[in-house]
Write a protein that holds these residues in place. Structure first.
Motif, PDB file in Angstrom:
ATOM      1  N   UNK A 196      35.299 -29.305  15.529  1.00  0.00           N
ATOM      2  CA  UNK A 196      36.835 -29.778  15.927  1.00  0.00           C
ATOM      3  C   UNK A 196      37.026 -31.168  14.933  1.00  0.00           C
ATOM      4  N   UNK A 197      37.484 -30.909  13.534  1.00  0.00           N
ATOM      5  CA  UNK A 197      37.394 -32.047  12.784  1.00  0.00           C
ATOM      6  C   UNK A 197      38.542 -33.243  13.492  1.00  0.00           C
ATOM      7  N   UNK A 198      39.415 -32.793  14.105  1.00  0.00           N
ATOM      8  CA  UNK A 198      40.148 -33.924  14.626  1.00  0.00           C
ATOM      9  C   UNK A 198      39.721 -34.512  15.596  1.00  0.00           C
ATOM     10  N   UNK A 199      38.963 -33.973  16.591  1.00  0.00           N
ATOM     11  CA  UNK A 199      38.014 -34.852  17.473  1.00  0.00           C
ATOM     12  C   UNK A 199      36.890 -35.736  16.819  1.00  0.00           C
ATOM     13  N   UNK A 200      36.308 -35.415  15.757  1.00  0.00           N
ATOM     14  CA  UNK A 200      35.126 -35.749  14.934  1.00  0.00           C
ATOM     15  C   UNK A 200      36.086 -37.214  14.503  1.00  0.00           C
ATOM     16  N   UNK A 201      37.165 -37.194  13.888  1.00  0.00           N
ATOM     17  CA  UNK A 201      37.858 -38.314  13.247  1.00  0.00           C
ATOM     18  C   UNK A 201      38.158 -39.131  14.622  1.00  0.00           C
ATOM     19  N   UNK A 202      38.694 -38.738  15.728  1.00  0.00           N
ATOM     20  CA  UNK A 202      38.987 -39.591  16.804  1.00  0.00           C
ATOM     21  C   UNK A 202      37.852 -40.253  17.205  1.00  0.00           C
TER      22      UNK A 202
END
Length: 308
Positions: A196-202
């Motif tokens: 989950x790339x978006x969660x990683x960035x967050x």
């Protein structure tokens, strides 16, 4: 000669404590860079904001009689960390997500703009007055041989070591840490394998804000709390580069080296060589250039090999 060596040893110990603060800020640079390959030039201002939030909460809690003392400081720190989680999420929403597919230069300019905005907003809220927060660890000192080390400095050093070791383990042994490294290498491929790339960035923006807050809380009682303390980020950046940009152990190595160089340069070297006073502000940059001429990737940095 003995006095000079004693003074030099005392400056080295003080420099290690200062260097650990630089290391915490450098660690914030490293966390975001490892996941997004973006340099967050607002890291120093994030530290400043976290320090102010902790100070405001401490001030409010210490006015309550039953929360006077260690409990008030502990609750304030917990509140500052909670704020860091929320603010890190906010930064991800307004900087990272809208600019995720844009050129890296655009994201860097956004972080610089955020640094200026945070400094101006905090100046409006806190006013021009410089404050000296009370250390939660007291004003006690520990004598080690002929050296005198404050308890606060000991906590700074131990906190930096624990955090760096923790994040080193996180990036190399945990699922989320490996996911962050994979996302940094190739976001598209990471997304295709289910990360989950978006969660990683967050999460990486949250971690960076938490580290900055801890650094600010530890630094403020040692120096002064004002809206310009974020400029320390400009000193922590060469520390991150010196240690090896993107290397978690390199962050603490580079920070400690820079802290020792700064304290020794302003102390013993300036006393015995007056001309050193004129170049105190650029000594760390001279050292950085010298090291990069020998090791372009930093002391603990790894050379990246591109396969075609």
């Amino acid at each position: 000669m003995t006095d000079m060596l004693g003074g030099l040893a005392q400056e080295v110990v003080s420099g290690i404590a200062l260097g650990c603060i630089y290391a915490l800020i450098a660690l914030g640079f490293t966390l975001i860079y490892k996941a997004t390959e973006v340099v967050n030039f607002a890291q120093g201002e994030l530290m400043m904001v976290g320090a102010y939030v902790n100070f405001f909460i401490v001030t409010a809690l210490l006015e309550i009689p039953m929360l006077d003392g260690a409990l008030g400081f502990l609750l304030a720190f917990a509140g500052a960390v909670a704020f860091a989680f929320l603010f890190g999420t906010f930064l991800d929403l307004i900087i990272n997500r809208p600019l995720k597919d844009e050129p890296v230069f655009s994201v860097i300019m956004a972080t610089i703009s955020m640094a200026i905005i945070l400094r101006a907003v905090m100046a409006l809220i806190a006013g021009p007055m410089t404050r000296l927060p009370i250390s939660p660890f007291g004003t006690g000192v520990v004598k080690i041989g002929g050296l005198v080390v404050s308890v606060h400095d000991l906590f700074i050093i131990s906190s930096a070591v624990v955090l760096v070791c923790g994040f080193y383990y996180f990036f190399n042994r945990t699922k989320w840490g490996i996911a962050m490294k994979a996302t940094s290498e190739d976001p598209m491929a990471a997304s295709l394998v289910g990360i989950p790339v978006k969660k990683v960035y967050r999460n990486v923006w949250i971690f960076s804000m938490v580290v900055a807050t801890i650094g600010g809380v530890l630094l403020a009682p040692r120096t002064l709390l004002d809206t310009n303390m974020g400029f320390l980020g400009l000193k922590a950046f060469p520390a991150a580069v010196l240690g090896g940009f993107g290397s978690v152990p390199g962050a603490i190595v580079g920070g400690v080296i820079m802290g020792i160089i700064e304290t020794v340069s302003m102390g013993t070297l300036s006393f015995y060589f007056p001309w050193v006073k004129e170049i105190n502000d650029i000594v760390i940059w001279i050292v950085l250039i010298g090291v990069l001429m020998i090791r372009p990737n930093g002391i603990l940095g790894r050379e990246e090999i591109e396969r075609v």
